[in-house]
Write an enzyme that holds these catalytic residues in place. Structure first.
Site, PDB file in Angstrom:
ATOM      1  CG  HIS A  54      -1.883  -1.093   1.311  1.00  0.00           C
ATOM      2  ND1 HIS A  54      -2.962  -1.184   0.462  1.00  0.00           N
ATOM      3  CD2 HIS A  54      -1.941  -2.171   2.133  1.00  0.00           C
ATOM      4  CE1 HIS A  54      -3.655  -2.283   0.761  1.00  0.00           C
ATOM      5  NE2 HIS A  54      -3.050  -2.894   1.767  1.00  0.00           N
ATOM      6  CD  GLU A  55      -1.750   4.403  -2.424  1.00  0.00           C
ATOM      7  OE1 GLU A  55      -2.357   4.947  -3.353  1.00  0.00           O
ATOM      8  OE2 GLU A  55      -2.258   3.525  -1.704  1.00  0.00           O
ATOM      9  CB  SER A  56       4.165   3.478   3.031  1.00  0.00           C
ATOM     10  OG  SER A  56       3.718   2.151   2.815  1.00  0.00           O
ATOM     11  CE1 TYR A 232      -2.463   0.998  -5.614  1.00  0.00           C
ATOM     12  CE2 TYR A 232      -0.434   0.422  -4.480  1.00  0.00           C
ATOM     13  CZ  TYR A 232      -1.365   1.360  -4.851  1.00  0.00           C
ATOM     14  OH  TYR A 232      -1.199   2.672  -4.479  1.00  0.00           O
TER      15      TYR A 232
END
Length: 299
Positions: A54-56, A232
């Site tokens: 995921h975006e972090s 993703y």
């Protein structure tokens, strides 16, 4: 998220997992938030994003004294200039940890400075975005490529037409004639990168209007985000794209006179329902930019 093995970080960095913009069970966009990340390398930051998928967001000391922090953002494949939901999640973590009282702050990002503040309701956090810009996509070959990637016919596109819209990053708005068409999309992901590159976009953002219902404070739109190359195929909630859609909705005439914002529902087809509120900072001056806001909770 509990299925992930522990990830070792350099002390004193700490990681929190949050869901941003949830609008139902299993809703929202998960975001790993890493505080005190000053000692981490770019490779280590990207490894965190790859580990969680995921975006972090990574919170560091500001370089300029007038700013509160510097944020960096990574997806599994690369660094990003700005990530709306991860910014919101990072501010929520900072406030929950007693490191921010909700007063207005400025944050350094690769896309420029953004502002954060506690909303008037004393509960939600708002993150600023600059004024949006929109440009119609009229090239026939580009439209054909978009249709092929989304596996739709040209007639499925609403009369308002495709446009590139951006506050921080360019998203391609593809207005469809119905919510049912939107939720039924099954894109050809093998052509997505080339399609986006050809039109200078970081992702396709097909969208549609919900039927107007009494009781809604703001018009409600639905959208799906297919990022160009993030690692993703689809994003459950995209604050930057929703901000761009606000300006697209103004271009399309989807807002009535005096309406200053929209609620964007996203993630429905993924089983991760999300809701992003986007409002103009000044109802009379769209060039003043906008605020994005929504719920956040810990995972």
């Amino acid at each position: 998220m509990s299925s992930h093995a522990p990830l070792s970080l350099r002390a004193p960095a700490t990681i929190s997992l949050v869901s941003v913009f949830p609008a139902g069970d299993n809703g929202g966009n998960p975001a790993p938030i890493v505080l005190d990340a000053d000692a981490m390398t770019s490779g280590e930051m990207r490894a965190v994003a790859a580990h969680y998928g995921h975006e972090s967001a990574f919170v560091m000391n500001a370089r300029a004294p007038e700013n509160a922090w510097r944020f960096r953002f990574f997806v599994p494949n690369h660094e990003m200039e700005m990530c709306g939901h991860a910014t919101l999640g990072a501010l929520w973590v900072l406030r929950r940890g007693g490191r921010w009282d909700g007063s207005p702050v400025t944050i350094e990002t690769l896309s420029g400075r953004v502002q954060g503040r506690l909303a008037a309701d004393g509960e939600h956090i708002e993150v600023s975005q600059p004024a949006g810009r929109t440009e119609p996509v009229v090239d026939a070959s580009a439209i054909a490529a978009i249709c092929a990637t989304l596996r739709i016919a040209p007639d499925d596109i609403a009369l308002e037409g495709v446009c590139n819209a951006a506050t921080s990053r360019v998203k391609t708005l593809v207005p469809l004639r119905s919510i049912a068409q939107l939720q039924a999309l099954c894109p050809d992901f093998t052509t997505l990168l080339a399609t986006c590159d050809a039109i200078g976009s970081t992702g396709l953002y097909p969208c549609a209007r919900e039927a107007v219902e009494d009781g809604h404070a703001l018009p409600v739109l639905q959208a799906r985000q297919f990022p160009r190359s993030s690692g993703y195929p689809e994003d459950a909630a995209t604050g930057i794209a929703a901000a761009a859609l606000l300006y697209g909705a103004r271009r399309y005439g989807w807002l009535a006179p005096g309406e200053r914002g929209v609620v964007v529902r996203q993630g429905v087809a993924m089983g991760r329902p999300s809701a992003i509120t986007v409002t103009l900072r000044d109802a009379l001056d769209a060039s003043a930019g906008c605020w994005i806001s929504g719920d956040v909770h810990a995972i």
